[in-house]
Every structure is written in structure tokens, then in C-alpha cells.
Scaffold this active site. Structure first.
Site, mmCIF file in Angstrom:
data_model
loop_
_atom_site.group_PDB
_atom_site.id
_atom_site.type_symbol
_atom_site.label_atom_id
_atom_site.label_comp_id
_atom_site.label_asym_id
_atom_site.label_seq_id
_atom_site.Cartn_x
_atom_site.Cartn_y
_atom_site.Cartn_z
ATOM 1 N N HIS A 95 0.605 -1.338 -0.099
ATOM 2 C CA HIS A 95 0.131 -0.043 0.118
ATOM 3 C C HIS A 95 0.800 1.301 0.125
ATOM 4 C CE1 HIS A 95 -4.339 1.111 1.071
ATOM 5 N NE2 HIS A 95 -4.138 1.543 -0.084
ATOM 6 N N ASP A 118 -9.742 -0.216 3.458
ATOM 7 C CA ASP A 118 -9.051 -0.981 4.183
ATOM 8 C C ASP A 118 -9.326 -1.333 5.801
ATOM 9 O OD1 ASP A 118 -6.209 -1.727 4.999
ATOM 10 O OD2 ASP A 118 -5.364 -0.057 3.935
ATOM 11 N N HIS A 120 -7.011 -1.342 7.842
ATOM 12 C CA HIS A 120 -5.989 -0.717 8.630
ATOM 13 C C HIS A 120 -6.149 0.655 8.034
ATOM 14 C CE1 HIS A 120 -4.368 -4.706 7.719
ATOM 15 N NE2 HIS A 120 -4.033 -4.623 9.068
ATOM 16 N N ASP A 122 -3.365 3.130 7.891
ATOM 17 C CA ASP A 122 -2.219 3.292 7.228
ATOM 18 C C ASP A 122 -1.732 4.719 7.674
ATOM 19 O OD1 ASP A 122 -2.320 0.788 6.380
ATOM 20 O OD2 ASP A 122 -2.687 1.300 4.418
ATOM 21 N N HIS A 135 4.150 0.749 4.368
ATOM 22 C CA HIS A 135 2.700 0.509 3.822
ATOM 23 C C HIS A 135 1.914 0.711 5.070
ATOM 24 C CE1 HIS A 135 1.774 -3.794 5.299
ATOM 25 N NE2 HIS A 135 2.401 -3.242 6.339
ATOM 26 N N ASP A 226 -7.405 -1.510 -0.509
ATOM 27 C CA ASP A 226 -6.501 -2.418 -0.165
ATOM 28 C C ASP A 226 -7.121 -3.926 0.170
ATOM 29 O OD1 ASP A 226 -4.966 -4.210 1.838
ATOM 30 O OD2 ASP A 226 -4.222 -2.491 2.904
ATOM 31 N N ASP A 228 -7.171 -6.065 1.789
ATOM 32 C CA ASP A 228 -7.163 -6.804 3.202
ATOM 33 C C ASP A 228 -8.574 -6.150 3.827
ATOM 34 O OD1 ASP A 228 -6.423 -4.482 4.683
ATOM 35 O OD2 ASP A 228 -4.448 -5.365 4.636
ATOM 36 N N GLU A 271 -1.929 -4.918 -2.276
ATOM 37 C CA GLU A 271 -1.796 -5.906 -1.091
ATOM 38 C C GLU A 271 -2.077 -7.567 -1.697
ATOM 39 O OE1 GLU A 271 0.101 -5.309 1.696
ATOM 40 O OE2 GLU A 271 0.184 -3.297 1.693
HETATM 41 N N1 ARG Z 1 -0.619 -0.723 11.300
HETATM 42 C C1 ARG Z 1 0.173 -1.846 10.914
HETATM 43 C C2 ARG Z 1 1.381 -1.156 10.925
HETATM 44 O O1 ARG Z 1 1.795 0.016 10.861
HETATM 45 C C3 ARG Z 1 -0.373 -2.533 9.769
HETATM 46 C C4 ARG Z 1 -0.615 -1.924 8.545
HETATM 47 C C5 ARG Z 1 -0.884 -2.616 7.434
HETATM 48 N N2 ARG Z 1 -1.207 -2.077 6.086
HETATM 49 C C6 ARG Z 1 -1.200 -2.294 4.964
HETATM 50 N N3 ARG Z 1 -1.384 -1.485 4.004
HETATM 51 N N4 ARG Z 1 -1.687 -3.568 5.048
HETATM 52 O O2 ARG Z 1 2.321 -1.853 10.249
HETATM 53 MN MN MN Z 2 -3.767 -0.570 3.460
HETATM 54 MN MN MN Z 3 -4.410 -3.127 4.986
#
Ligand code: ARG
Ligand code: MN
Ligand code: MN
Ligand code: MN
Length: 312
Positions: A95, A118, A120, A122, A135, A226, A228, A271
Site C-alpha cells: 500500500h 482498508d 487498517h 495506514d 505501507h 487494500d 485486506d 496488497e
Molecule cells: N498498522 C500496522 C503497521 O503500521 C499494519 C499496517 C498494514 N497496512 C497495510 N497496508 N496492509 O504496520
Molecule cells: Mn492498506
Molecule cells: Mn490493510
């Protein structure tokens, strides 16, 4: 109806191998033919190439020189494709590629609204991240309100955090770090988590999000998707899966509704990691990616119309 496709085989924004193979795996799942079936003129610009420059490192921020070189090139590519009046589909990669696509979109169109779909947020900086993975940081790099929270980042001087966090809305959140939550509350960031999808349904959530980031319905829209965000049962081949996510149906509906604005000009699909899981898992994941992209580019589950001139 012109679309430009670009692949970003980039995986240095996190630590698992394989996400760099995402673009070719999604192409192999038949993306280009499916888009051509929609009557679109699709031009594949191939995969991004870049030369990492040697720059000083920054604390708790892995592979900054690769991230900066790749996203700088990607921002330029995005601007070039938009100059040719094409919508842009970017296949990741992890990402962190969102840094390049959104920077390029903002430079090309000025007035941009972003849906960050997402699990998350990010939204970490190098000071708040537990992982040091970039990411998990793109939203904090892109937005003007967060720019004071960063040290000087060698190699990133080209990147202007000119997007306001007010122009960003999250959908699908269910794994938010403590400091990310603090930032969301401090700035009143528009954030719809899975509990909001439960409460209001995906249709209402999409329209509430669009109203917030684009109240006058005049912005160029960007969906940074994303994979996920989807439930791992539907999209298992990804590096940071979180149970309890969007169904593919919810993801498709989201994309259909944003498409209907006629202002969806850029989609990132990131991702997808074809080295995670067995063949069936990979197929599920790449097929889900194709369905999401089709829905964002005009596919409708009601069936397409017969092209003008063929009826009677
Ligand atoms: N918050 C976690 C981190 O800072 C997970 C981030 C996941 N990001 C993603 N783009 N899948 O590492
Ligand atoms: Mn992401
Ligand atoms: Mn994510
Ligand atoms: Mn089918």
C-alpha cells in the site's frame, strides 16, 4: 471511456515476499479482457521501473530510498496517463504505492477526494509505527495536517503533502493502532469501521463518506482499495489479513456506487500476495480483485446494455 493500467511490483513497504507479483497475477486472472468486455479502451502501461538512489536512512522507516524512488516515478506515470484523458488503474504492490498514485492524482486534477478502503488506517508516522513498515504510513505522508509530525525525509522532497485529511474517508477499518486512533479523533477524520457497515449497511456508508469528503459533488475521486479490507475468507492471499471484513458483495456494491458518480478517476488495488496460501486461495484473491475493479469501471450485475446500433 479510456483506461490506463499500470503495475507496481513493489514490496519494500512491508516485509513479506511476493506482493511484488500482485500486478502480474491480477493480469493473469483476466483483468484486461474483462475490462475490454465493458467496452473500455484499455492501455496497459506495463510495470513501473525505478532506480533507487542512495539516501540517508530514517529511524524506524524501512527501505525509504526504494519507497521514495518508486513512488516518485509512479506519481509521474499517473500524471502522464491522466494527461492522456484516461482513468488510472494501479495494481500493487504493497500500500505504500498509494503515496505515488494519490500525489500524482492531486497534481493532475487538484481537487481530489480519497476513499481509503482498508482494514487498517495506514496513518502511522515513523514515531508511532510498531513495525517500521511504510505501507502502514501512506496516509500520514500524503496529508497536510500530518506534515508537522514528520522529521525531514531524505529523498522525499519531491512529495508535497497537499491533500487535506478532510478529503479522505476510511471504509472497512477493524485494526487501528492506538496512535492512529488518537490522530483520527484529534483531526475528526471521517472513518467508517466494520461496526458502521453493520449498523448502516454498505450503501449508506458509501454515501455518508462521499458527502463528507465531497459535499459539492465536484471532486475527482480516488479509491485506494487494500484487498485486506475484504474478509480473509474471500481474499486470503494478503500479508496482513484481519478476520471479520467486508464481503466481496459489499466491496462490489461500494465500487458500483462510486462509479455512478462519474467522477471515479483512479483506483489502486493493492496488497494481493500470490505467494501466500495455496492455489485456490490465490485464485479467490485475484478473482476478487478483478470483480472489484470491474465494478469500479462500470460493470453492472444487472447485465450490460446492448451497444447502440445493434438493437432492432
Ligand atoms: N498498522 C500496522 C503497521 O503500521 C499494519 C499496517 C498494514 N497496512 C497495510 N497496508 N496492509 O504496520
Ligand atoms: Mn492498506
Ligand atoms: Mn490493510
Ligand atoms: Mn461468473
Amino acid at each position: 471511456n479510456f483506461v490506463g493500467l499500470v503495475g507496481v511490483p513493489f514490496e519494500k513497504g512491508q516485509k513479506k515476499e511476493g506482493v511484488a507479483l500482485g500486478p502480474d497475477a491480477i493480469r493473469k486472472a483476466g483483468l484486461i479482457d474483462e475490462l475490454k468486455n465493458l467496452g473500455l479502451d484499455v492501455k496497459d502501461y506495463g510495470n513501473i521501473k525505478y532506480e533507487p538512489e542512495a539516501v540517508a536512512g530514517v529511524d524506524n522507516m524501512s527501505h525509504l530510498s526504494e519507497v521514495s524512488a518508486c513512488t516518485r516515478e509512479l506519481s509521474q506515470t499517473l500524471q502522464n496517463i491522466m494527461k492522456e484523458q484516461r482513468k488510472v488503474v494501479t495494481l500493487g504492490g504493497d500500500h505504500s504505492v498509494g503515496i505515488g498514485t494519490i500525489d500524482g492524482h492531486v497534481r493532475a486534477k487538484g481537487n481530489v477526494g480519497v476513499l481509503w478502503v482498508d482494514a487498517h488506517a495506514d496513518l502511522n508516522t515513523n514515531k508511532t509505527s510498531d513495525s517500521g513498515n511504510v505501507h502502514g504510513m501512506p496516509v500520514a505522508l500524503l496529508t497536510s495536517e500530518l506534515s508537522d509530525y514528520w522529521p525531514h525525509l531524505p529523498g522525499m522532497d519531491w512529495q508535497m503533502p497537499i491533500l487535506s485529511i478532510r478529503n479522505v474517508a476510511y471504509i472497512g477499518l477493524r485494526s487501528v493502532d492506538k496512535y492512529e486512533r488518537l490522530v483520527i479523533e484529534k483531526f475528526g477524520i471521517t472513518a467508517f469501521g466494520m461496526e458502521d457497515v453493520e449498523r448502516y449497511g454498505i450503501h449508506e456508508v458509501v454515501h455518508m463518506a462521499l458527502k463528507k469528503i465531497d459535499p459539492h459533488a465536484d471532486k475527482s475521486l480516488h479509491v485506494s482499495f487494500d484487498i485486506d479490507s475484504l474478509d480473509p475468507l474471500e481474499a486470503p492471499s494478503t500479508g496482513t489479513p484481519v478476520r471479520g471484513g467486508l464481503s466481496l458483495r459489499e466491496g462490489i456494491h461500494l465500487m458500483e456506487e462510486v462509479y455512478r458518480t462519474n467522477r471515479l478517476n483512479a483506483i489502486d488495488l493493492v496488497e494481493v500476495n500470490p505467494q501466500i496460501g495455496d492455489e485456490k486461495s490465490v485464485d479467490l484473491t485475484t478473482e476478487a480483485a478483478v470483480h472489484i475493479l470491474q465494478a469500479g469501471l462500470g460493470y453492472t450485475r444487472r447485465g450490460l446494455k446492448v451497444p447502440a446500433g445493434i438493437t432492432d
